[in-house]
Every structure is written in structure tokens, then in C-alpha cells.
Design a protein around this motif. Structure first.
Motif, PDB file in Angstrom:
ATOM      1  N   MET A 221       0.717  -1.285  -0.113  1.00 36.68           N
ATOM      2  CA  MET A 221      -0.122   0.012  -0.090  1.00 36.68           C
ATOM      3  C   MET A 221       0.797   1.225   0.114  1.00 36.68           C
ATOM      4  N   LEU A 222       0.616   2.269  -0.791  1.00 36.08           N
ATOM      5  CA  LEU A 222       1.275   3.265  -0.748  1.00 36.08           C
ATOM      6  C   LEU A 222       0.408   4.632  -0.171  1.00 36.08           C
ATOM      7  N   ASN A 223       1.233   5.237   0.664  1.00 30.90           N
ATOM      8  CA  ASN A 223       0.677   6.449   1.473  1.00 30.90           C
ATOM      9  C   ASN A 223       1.495   7.704   1.569  1.00 30.90           C
ATOM     10  N   PHE A 224       1.236   8.497   0.861  1.00 28.63           N
ATOM     11  CA  PHE A 224       2.191   9.785   0.539  1.00 28.63           C
ATOM     12  C   PHE A 224       1.782  11.064   1.489  1.00 28.63           C
ATOM     13  N   SER A 225       0.963  10.672   2.672  1.00 24.62           N
ATOM     14  CA  SER A 225       0.432  11.568   3.541  1.00 24.62           C
ATOM     15  C   SER A 225       1.561  11.631   4.915  1.00 24.62           C
ATOM     16  N   PHE A 226       1.610  12.792   5.455  1.00 28.33           N
ATOM     17  CA  PHE A 226       2.367  12.923   6.599  1.00 28.33           C
ATOM     18  C   PHE A 226       1.428  12.606   7.937  1.00 28.33           C
ATOM     19  N   SER A 227       2.161  12.384   8.899  1.00 29.83           N
ATOM     20  CA  SER A 227       1.173  12.238  10.073  1.00 29.83           C
ATOM     21  C   SER A 227       0.796  13.617  10.490  1.00 29.83           C
ATOM     22  N   GLN A 228      -0.160  13.413  11.629  1.00 29.83           N
ATOM     23  CA  GLN A 228      -0.823  14.919  12.219  1.00 29.83           C
ATOM     24  C   GLN A 228       0.281  15.843  12.819  1.00 29.83           C
ATOM     25  N   GLU A 229       0.933  14.779  13.593  1.00 28.07           N
ATOM     26  CA  GLU A 229       2.000  15.525  14.173  1.00 28.07           C
ATOM     27  C   GLU A 229       2.911  16.311  12.964  1.00 28.07           C
ATOM     28  N   GLN A 230       3.359  15.609  11.975  1.00 29.32           N
ATOM     29  CA  GLN A 230       4.164  16.102  11.236  1.00 29.32           C
ATOM     30  C   GLN A 230       3.501  17.505  10.352  1.00 29.32           C
ATOM     31  N   ASP A 231       2.354  17.406  10.247  1.00 27.25           N
ATOM     32  CA  ASP A 231       1.502  18.407   9.485  1.00 27.25           C
ATOM     33  C   ASP A 231       1.654  19.698  10.552  1.00 27.25           C
ATOM     34  N   TYR A 232       1.155  19.391  11.716  1.00 29.75           N
ATOM     35  CA  TYR A 232       1.405  20.604  12.841  1.00 29.75           C
ATOM     36  C   TYR A 232       2.921  21.102  12.759  1.00 29.75           C
ATOM     37  N   PHE A 233       3.808  20.122  12.808  1.00 27.14           N
ATOM     38  CA  PHE A 233       5.431  20.644  12.624  1.00 27.14           C
ATOM     39  C   PHE A 233       5.490  21.543  11.433  1.00 27.14           C
ATOM     40  N   ARG A 234       5.051  21.194  10.307  1.00 28.00           N
ATOM     41  CA  ARG A 234       5.304  22.120   9.060  1.00 28.00           C
ATOM     42  C   ARG A 234       4.616  23.167   9.160  1.00 28.00           C
ATOM     43  N   ASP A 235       3.270  23.197   9.629  1.00 28.79           N
ATOM     44  CA  ASP A 235       2.516  24.583   9.910  1.00 28.79           C
ATOM     45  C   ASP A 235       3.227  25.385  10.671  1.00 28.79           C
ATOM     46  N   MET A 236       3.902  24.945  11.841  1.00 27.10           N
ATOM     47  CA  MET A 236       4.437  25.840  12.777  1.00 27.10           C
ATOM     48  C   MET A 236       5.836  26.425  12.293  1.00 27.10           C
ATOM     49  N   LEU A 237       6.569  25.660  11.327  1.00 29.65           N
ATOM     50  CA  LEU A 237       7.726  26.021  10.877  1.00 29.65           C
ATOM     51  C   LEU A 237       7.645  27.009   9.661  1.00 29.65           C
ATOM     52  N   ARG A 238       6.568  26.705   8.871  1.00 33.24           N
ATOM     53  CA  ARG A 238       6.126  27.677   7.893  1.00 33.24           C
ATOM     54  C   ARG A 238       5.972  29.052   8.430  1.00 33.24           C
ATOM     55  N   ASN A 239       5.227  29.031   9.504  1.00 31.13           N
ATOM     56  CA  ASN A 239       5.003  30.302   9.991  1.00 31.13           C
ATOM     57  C   ASN A 239       6.067  30.991  10.628  1.00 31.13           C
ATOM     58  N   PHE A 240       6.824  30.388  11.309  1.00 35.78           N
ATOM     59  CA  PHE A 240       8.075  31.046  11.766  1.00 35.78           C
ATOM     60  C   PHE A 240       9.032  31.446  10.696  1.00 35.78           C
ATOM     61  N   SER A 241       9.139  30.484   9.864  1.00 32.99           N
ATOM     62  CA  SER A 241      10.087  30.782   8.692  1.00 32.99           C
ATOM     63  C   SER A 241       9.653  31.991   7.788  1.00 32.99           C
ATOM     64  N   VAL A 242       8.473  32.120   7.423  1.00 29.86           N
ATOM     65  CA  VAL A 242       8.269  33.148   6.654  1.00 29.86           C
ATOM     66  C   VAL A 242       8.004  34.480   7.331  1.00 29.86           C
ATOM     67  N   ASN A 243       7.389  34.371   8.735  1.00 32.73           N
ATOM     68  CA  ASN A 243       7.214  35.548   9.637  1.00 32.73           C
ATOM     69  C   ASN A 243       8.337  36.170  10.258  1.00 32.73           C
ATOM     70  N   VAL A 244       9.321  35.319  10.675  1.00 37.41           N
ATOM     71  CA  VAL A 244      10.299  35.697  11.645  1.00 37.41           C
ATOM     72  C   VAL A 244      11.652  35.670  10.840  1.00 37.41           C
ATOM     73  N   LEU A 245      11.850  34.550  10.144  1.00 38.05           N
ATOM     74  CA  LEU A 245      13.257  34.373   9.377  1.00 38.05           C
ATOM     75  C   LEU A 245      13.273  35.179   8.225  1.00 38.05           C
ATOM     76  N   LEU A 246      12.326  35.021   7.280  1.00 38.15           N
ATOM     77  CA  LEU A 246      12.435  35.562   6.026  1.00 38.15           C
ATOM     78  C   LEU A 246      12.528  37.395   6.137  1.00 38.15           C
ATOM     79  N   PRO A 247      11.982  37.963   6.851  1.00 36.36           N
ATOM     80  CA  PRO A 247      12.405  39.731   6.798  1.00 36.36           C
ATOM     81  C   PRO A 247      13.732  39.972   7.227  1.00 36.36           C
TER      82      PRO A 247
END
Length: 384
Positions: free
Chosen positions: A1-27
Motif C-alpha cells: 500500500m502506498l501512503n504519501f501523507s504526513f502524520s498529524q504531528e508532522q503536519d502541525y510541525f510543518r505549519d509551525m515552521l512555515r509560520n516561523f520561517s516566513v514571518n520571523v526568518l524571511l524578513p
């Protein structure tokens, strides 16, 4: 069986890092390039967010996360500050070497400090006459009494100008080629250690440079793993770092594409948005598609590593094409944004310079194609 999804914890981690990266690091991304400095306070902040210790076991202050999770961190931080992604890639490589091979005391001393961001540990293999061919290493480590004495020069080393210590690879058996190489943890403040930075085109905050070793004495306890086994200890680590580098580059390129899409939707020419012209939209589609292919090959390689399966071919293909496709995409985005993107007021020109550097580091395109050919064709392929 193929499963290309991330776990719920990984999705939360991605969202948290995306917010930090774009709003804190990028500027602040271009600020550190202009000031030629690494923001250690942000490196430590990444430690607080759990990024630095992803590949460090919990008992040493890390999270012992899966390699796929480390890939998520590399991709997302790459969107905000390409150079701070070394907190993922460099720390993962150094941490795995120490975790898998070092004595208990070395683990207790260094791993918690790497995880917190208090200490930065570089990995020093390359020399002026030895890059891809690590068997050509000339630096020496001579066992004298209860210590080793190191002499030699390491070149092109990330974090050379600000690293607190380095994992140094040196010859302990002059007659055994790659089998005679050992690895040592060498603090940068020791007498005889001199570090000099380069005036690089890109990756400026990461402090690349040379490390000179002159009669450097280190206790024998600083030997990592078995004597004469250092080369083989690190080779498996490159399969991880090459996959993370691919995602690091892809993250920077995807962010460039997202910014460019917003530009071409709002900028008008001849009475309509630039996005309505196929000469604008088709290149964006082409680069997006190429990056998606590399992205999922990288995550597949990381998944294979998590399963304990062979992934050298996947790692080399991602390292070969990830930086290449990413720099091509960023270059296109610069052109589509017009003359203003050529200035240092926008992050595109710096992303281009930074990504190009990783077309070289951790194995050039040619070196990775050699690896793939050996994996694909077998022992019949002998480039040397």
C-alpha cells in the motif's frame, strides 16, 4: 500500500515552521548576508523549536525524530532563511556521527549542546587535494601516549569561522587509503587550531573557510568510533545530508515561485495581468513540476532511510538535481520579477547565490552521477 501523507504531528510541525520561517526568518534573511554574520540567537531559537535536535535521541536532549520530519524542517526553513537550514542539515550529519559511533562521554558532552543550539559543530573532511576522493586525505593524526597529535589543512568547511568544534577526519594509517582514516572531535579553541574564512559568492553567513591544524593535541577519548574506521562512519551520513540539501534548495525555490505568482497576478502589461501570458505562466509551471518531482524523491529517500532500506541512489539523484532545478527556478523568478529583483532589496538574488553553492557542497553533480552509475550498473562501472 502506498501512503504519501504526513502524520498529524508532522503536519502541525510543518505549519509551525512555515509560520516561523516566513514571518520571523524571511524578513531578516538578507540582513545577515549584508552583515556577514550568522545570527546565533536564531540558531538557538531553532534549538528551542526542536529543530537542532531532530536526529538526536531524547536522552541527550533531542527528539529522535524520523528522517522525514527532518526533511520537513529543511524544506520549511529553506523558505525563510536558506543559511539557517544548516541547523537541520549540518546538525543532522554531525549528530548521527556522534550518536552512532562516539563513546558515551562524548555523547553526553556534545549532543545536548548541539540540540539546544549552544554549540555548533562542523564536519571537516575536504582538503585542498581531497574532496570527493576522501581517500586522498593528507591530514594526519599520530597516537602519542594518551593523546593524538593532528596536523594538516581542511578546506571549504561550513561554519569554519564560528564553529565551536569540528569533527575532523585524518589519516591514522598512512598505508591503508580510505581504511586508514579516523574521526575526532576537535574544539576550535585548542592551541594549534586556526580558522580563516573565505570571501564567498553566497552562503556568506554560514562562514565557510579553511581550518589549519598545527601540532594539535587532543585526548584519545575524542576519537569517534574505531581507529581507521572514520571514512565508513561518515559515508552513510552523506545519504541523509544530500536528501536534506535537496529539500533545503527546493524550499527556497518554492518560496520564490510563490512570491513570483503573486507578482505576475498583480502586475499588468498590455491591459492584462502578466499571469495571462503563456510566456510567463508556462515557465512557472515547468519549474513547479520539476521541483515537485525532486521533493517527493527526497521524501521517498528519507522514508527509505527511516525503514532501514538502501537509499544511496535516491540521495545522489536528489543532490544532483535538487540544487540545479532550484537555482534554475529562482533565476527564472528573478527575470519574471523584472529589474527590481536584481537589487539586494529583494531576496531572489541572494537565494540564487546561496543555492548555487550547494551545487558543489556534499558532492558535485558529476560526483553524484558517478554514485548513481555505480549503484545502477554495478561493479562493471569503474570511472577510475
Amino acid at each position: 500500500m502506498l501512503n504519501f501523507s504526513f502524520s498529524q504531528e508532522q503536519d502541525y510541525f510543518r505549519d509551525m515552521l512555515r509560520n516561523f520561517s516566513v514571518n520571523v526568518l524571511l524578513p531578516q534573511y538578507t540582513k545577515w548576508d549584508r552583515e556577514k554574520t550568522l545570527p546565533r540567537h536564531l540558531w538557538k531559537k531553532l534549538g528551542e523549536l526542536g529543530v537542532n535536535g531532530l536526529r538526536i535521541p531524547e536522552e541527550y536532549g533531542g527528539s529522535g525524530a524520523e528522517c522525514v520530519t527532518a526533511g520537513i524542517a529543511a524544506e520549511e526553513i529553506g523558505r525563510g532563511d536558506f543559511n539557517l537550514t544548516y541547523a537541520v542539515m549540518l546538525n543532522a550529519l554531525a549528530s548521527e556521527i556522534i550518536t552512532n559511533h562516539a563513546a558515551e562521554q562524548l555523547k553526553k558532552t556534545w549532543l545536548p549542546q548541539i540540540a539546544s543550539g549552544e554549540k555548533i559543530v562542523g564536519v571537516a573532511i575536504t582538503e585542498p587535494s581531497a574532496g570527493t576522493d576522501a581517500a586522498g586525505i593528507r591530514s594526519t593524526a599520530v597516537h602519542k601516549g594518551d593523546c593524538y597529535v593532528l596536523n594538516g589543512e581542511k578546506s571549504g568547511i561550513s561554519a569554519a569561522t564560528f564553529g565551536d568544534a569540528f569533527i575532523i577526519f585524518a589519516k591514522t594509517d598512512q598505508n591503508s587509503g580510505s581504511k586508514g582514516i579516523s574521526a575526532f572531535i576537535v574544539p576550535s579553541e585548542l592551541p594549534g587550531v586556526e580558522c580563516k574564512g573565505y570571501d564567498d559568492m553566497g552562503n556568506i553567513p554560514i562562514g565557510r573557510g579553511s581550518i589549519y591544524l598545527t601540532e594539535v593535541e587532543i585526548p584519545e577519548e575524542n576519537l569517534i568510533g574505531l581507529e581507521n574506521n572514520g571514512f565508513f562512519q561518515v559515508m552513510n551520513g552523506f545519504d541523509l545530508s544530500r536528501l536534506l540539501i535537496g529539500l533545503q534548495c527546493v524550499g527556497a525555490a518554492f518560496q520564490s515561485i510563490d512570491e513570483t505568482i503573486e507578482h505576475v497576478k498583480t502586475r499588468h502589461a498590455f491591459g492584462k495581468p502578466l499571469a495571462r501570458f503563456q510566456g510567463v505562466s508556462f515557465p512557472i509551471v515547468t519549474h513547479y513540476t520539476q521541483l515537485e518531482l525532486i521533493k517527493w524523491q527526497a521524501y521517498r529517500g528519507l522514508w527509505l532511510r527511516d525503514q532501514g532500506k538502501k537509499h544511496t541512489r535516491e540521495a545522489s539523484s536528489v543532490k544532483w538535481l535538487g540544487p540545479k532545478y532550484s537555482q534554475e527556478a529562482i533565476h527564472e523568478c528573478m527575470l519574471l520579477n523584472g529589474h527590481y529583483a536584481y537589487t539586494k532589496d529583494m531576496p531572489l538574488e541572494q537565494r540564487l547565490r546561496d543555492v548555487i553553492g550547494l551545487e558543489i557542497g556534499d558532492g558535485t553533480a558529476q560526483a553524484n552521477q558517478i554514485v548513481i552509475a555505480k549503484e545502477l550498473i554495478g561493479k562493471e562501472f569503474r570511472p577510475y
